[in-house]
Design a protein around this motif. Structure first.
Motif, PDB file in Angstrom:
ATOM      1  N   LYS A 120       0.937  -1.108   0.051  1.00 27.54           N
ATOM      2  CA  LYS A 120      -0.113   0.077   0.155  1.00 27.54           C
ATOM      3  C   LYS A 120       0.950   1.330  -0.051  1.00 27.54           C
ATOM      4  CE  LYS A 120      -3.576   2.117   2.606  1.00 27.54           C
ATOM      5  NZ  LYS A 120      -4.304   1.975   4.171  1.00 27.54           N
ATOM      6  N   VAL A 121       0.710   2.098  -0.860  1.00 27.39           N
ATOM      7  CA  VAL A 121       1.499   3.470  -0.989  1.00 27.39           C
ATOM      8  C   VAL A 121       0.875   4.546  -1.015  1.00 27.39           C
ATOM      9  CG1 VAL A 121       3.430   2.174  -2.271  1.00 27.39           C
ATOM     10  CG2 VAL A 121       1.724   3.289  -3.636  1.00 27.39           C
ATOM     11  N   ARG A 122       1.321   5.784  -0.941  1.00 28.21           N
ATOM     12  CA  ARG A 122       0.748   6.945  -0.664  1.00 28.21           C
ATOM     13  C   ARG A 122       0.034   7.247  -2.264  1.00 28.21           C
ATOM     14  NH1 ARG A 122       2.846  11.485   2.243  1.00 28.21           N
ATOM     15  NH2 ARG A 122       2.369  12.819   0.514  1.00 28.21           N
ATOM     16  N   ARG A 123      -0.977   8.101  -2.321  1.00 27.18           N
ATOM     17  CA  ARG A 123      -1.504   8.003  -3.362  1.00 27.18           C
ATOM     18  C   ARG A 123      -1.061   8.962  -4.614  1.00 27.18           C
ATOM     19  NH1 ARG A 123      -7.587   9.687  -1.292  1.00 27.18           N
ATOM     20  NH2 ARG A 123      -6.053  10.625   0.297  1.00 27.18           N
ATOM     21  N   ASP A 124       0.076   9.869  -4.063  1.00 27.12           N
ATOM     22  CA  ASP A 124       0.611  10.970  -5.098  1.00 27.12           C
ATOM     23  C   ASP A 124       2.052  10.310  -5.350  1.00 27.12           C
ATOM     24  OD1 ASP A 124       1.658  11.212  -2.552  1.00 27.12           O
ATOM     25  OD2 ASP A 124       1.955  13.238  -2.669  1.00 27.12           O
ATOM     26  N   ALA A 125       2.131   9.180  -4.948  1.00 26.77           N
ATOM     27  CA  ALA A 125       3.679   8.443  -5.279  1.00 26.77           C
ATOM     28  C   ALA A 125       3.800   7.976  -6.586  1.00 26.77           C
ATOM     29  CB  ALA A 125       4.068   7.346  -4.319  1.00 26.77           C
TER      30      ALA A 125
END
Length: 97
Positions: free
Chosen positions: A31-36
């Motif tokens: 799960k990663v940041r949405r803006d990554a």
């Protein structure tokens, strides 16, 4: 990576039946940041786990509308990254980062 550290980009591993089946083909789901971006995700994985990343695929799951005790609410959007590792490299997601 500019202002974000590797721990800011990678939020958590995704441990599901589907992600454990993907681990058999040398893939790990996070799960990663949405803006990554894909290059940021690749650099963060290589820095944290000291492995060689071949490719990064991302999925943006839109938040669902749910009803809880008569109140309607919307879940947040979630971005997941499927990371393909080089042959011989391995990440054990059961241990904490």
């Amino acid at each position: 990576m500019s202002a974000l550290s590797a721990y800011d980009v990678i939020l958590a591993p995704v441990i599901t039946e589907k992600s454990s089946m993907a681990s058999e083909s040398n893939q790990v789901v996070f799960k990663v940041r949405r803006d990554a971006t894909k290059p940021e995700i690749k650099a963060a994985i290589e820095q944290l786990f000291k492995v060689k990343v071949l490719s990064v695929n991302t999925i943006l799951r839109k938040g669902k509308t749910k009803t809880f005790r008569g109140m309607r609410g919307k879940q947040q959007d979630v971005k997941k990254a499927i990371v393909k590792l080089a042959e011989g490299d391995k990440i054990d997601v059961t241990t904490r980062i």
